[in-house]
Motif scaffolding. Structure first.
Motif, short mmCIF file in Angstrom:
data_model
loop_
_atom_site.label_atom_id
_atom_site.label_comp_id
_atom_site.label_asym_id
_atom_site.label_seq_id
_atom_site.Cartn_x
_atom_site.Cartn_y
_atom_site.Cartn_z
N TRP A 60 -39.28 109.78 -81.05
CA TRP A 60 -39.08 111.09 -79.88
C TRP A 60 -37.68 111.63 -80.45
N ARG A 94 -43.69 123.45 -70.68
CA ARG A 94 -43.77 123.80 -72.45
C ARG A 94 -44.34 125.38 -71.87
N MET A 131 -38.23 114.09 -76.41
CA MET A 131 -39.51 114.94 -76.62
C MET A 131 -40.41 114.64 -77.40
N ASN A 132 -41.73 114.02 -77.46
CA ASN A 132 -42.46 112.83 -78.05
C ASN A 132 -43.15 113.71 -78.47
N ARG A 152 -44.71 109.60 -84.72
CA ARG A 152 -44.37 109.92 -83.69
C ARG A 152 -43.02 109.60 -83.74
N LEU A 208 -46.36 115.99 -77.53
CA LEU A 208 -47.19 115.33 -77.20
C LEU A 208 -47.69 115.16 -75.64
N THR A 209 -45.26 114.23 -75.42
CA THR A 209 -45.22 114.74 -74.69
C THR A 209 -43.53 114.75 -74.19
N HIS A 210 -43.37 114.51 -72.95
CA HIS A 210 -41.69 114.73 -72.63
C HIS A 210 -40.83 112.89 -71.66
N ALA A 211 -40.17 112.49 -71.56
CA ALA A 211 -39.90 111.99 -70.65
C ALA A 211 -38.75 111.63 -70.65
N THR A 233 -38.41 123.42 -72.72
CA THR A 233 -38.71 122.81 -71.53
C THR A 233 -38.81 123.50 -70.21
#
Length: 151
Positions: A36, A106, A24-25, A34, A118-121, A61
């Motif tokens: 991760w 989310r 997760m960012n 920021r 911000l985002t996830h990857a 998630t």
């Protein structure tokens, strides 16, 4: 000088079928920094670490919390977030999911989390060094082979 606190907390190392790890960012609303990190968060009063890991995974998630195994590794954390210096052990659990890059939702995030995430990857371990922001904990790449052996 900033004081240090220990917050009982957990993280979940999620693997997809291809060995990617979910990160997760987050954006720190105080410093603008920021980072991760694996999904997770604080342990609520009366919760076991495993219960907290399952709740946090579902909230952050939408992934199936039943995928989390009971084994954990204590990982020393040392990071600054929202002006607080967090130091101490957190329990890191693992979960494995079928398929490549399972979808993450989310919907369970709290309002402040919605603005800070911000985002996830899903990221292959070999690609962790290329992340544009710091990885927390920095020791994660060295720990992944052990976590992977549990799944």
């Amino acid at each position: 000088m900033m004081g240090s606190v220990h917050r009982p907390a957990v993280r979940v190392i999620c693997f997809d079928a291809d060995g990617r790890v979910l990160l997760m960012n987050w954006a720190d609303p105080v410093s603008g920094g920021r980072l991760w990190e694996p999904p997770g968060g604080g342990i609520d009063p009366g919760e076991t670490p495993l219960e907290a890991a399952r709740r946090e995974l579902a909230e952050e998630t939408g992934l199936d919390p039943a995928a989390i195994g009971e084994r954990f590794l204590e990982v020393q954390r040392d990071t600054v977030w929202k002006g607080t210096h967090f130091v101490g052990p957190e329990q890191f659990f693992t979960a494995s999911f079928a398929g490549s890059r399972p979808p993450v939702v989310r919907a369970g995030l709290l309002p402040y989390e919605q603005s800070e995430l911000l985002t996830h990857a899903w990221i292959l371990p070999a690609e962790l060094s290329a992340l544009p922001d710091p990885l927390e904990p920095p020791s994660l790449p060295a720990l992944l082979p052990e976590f992977r052996s549990w799944t």
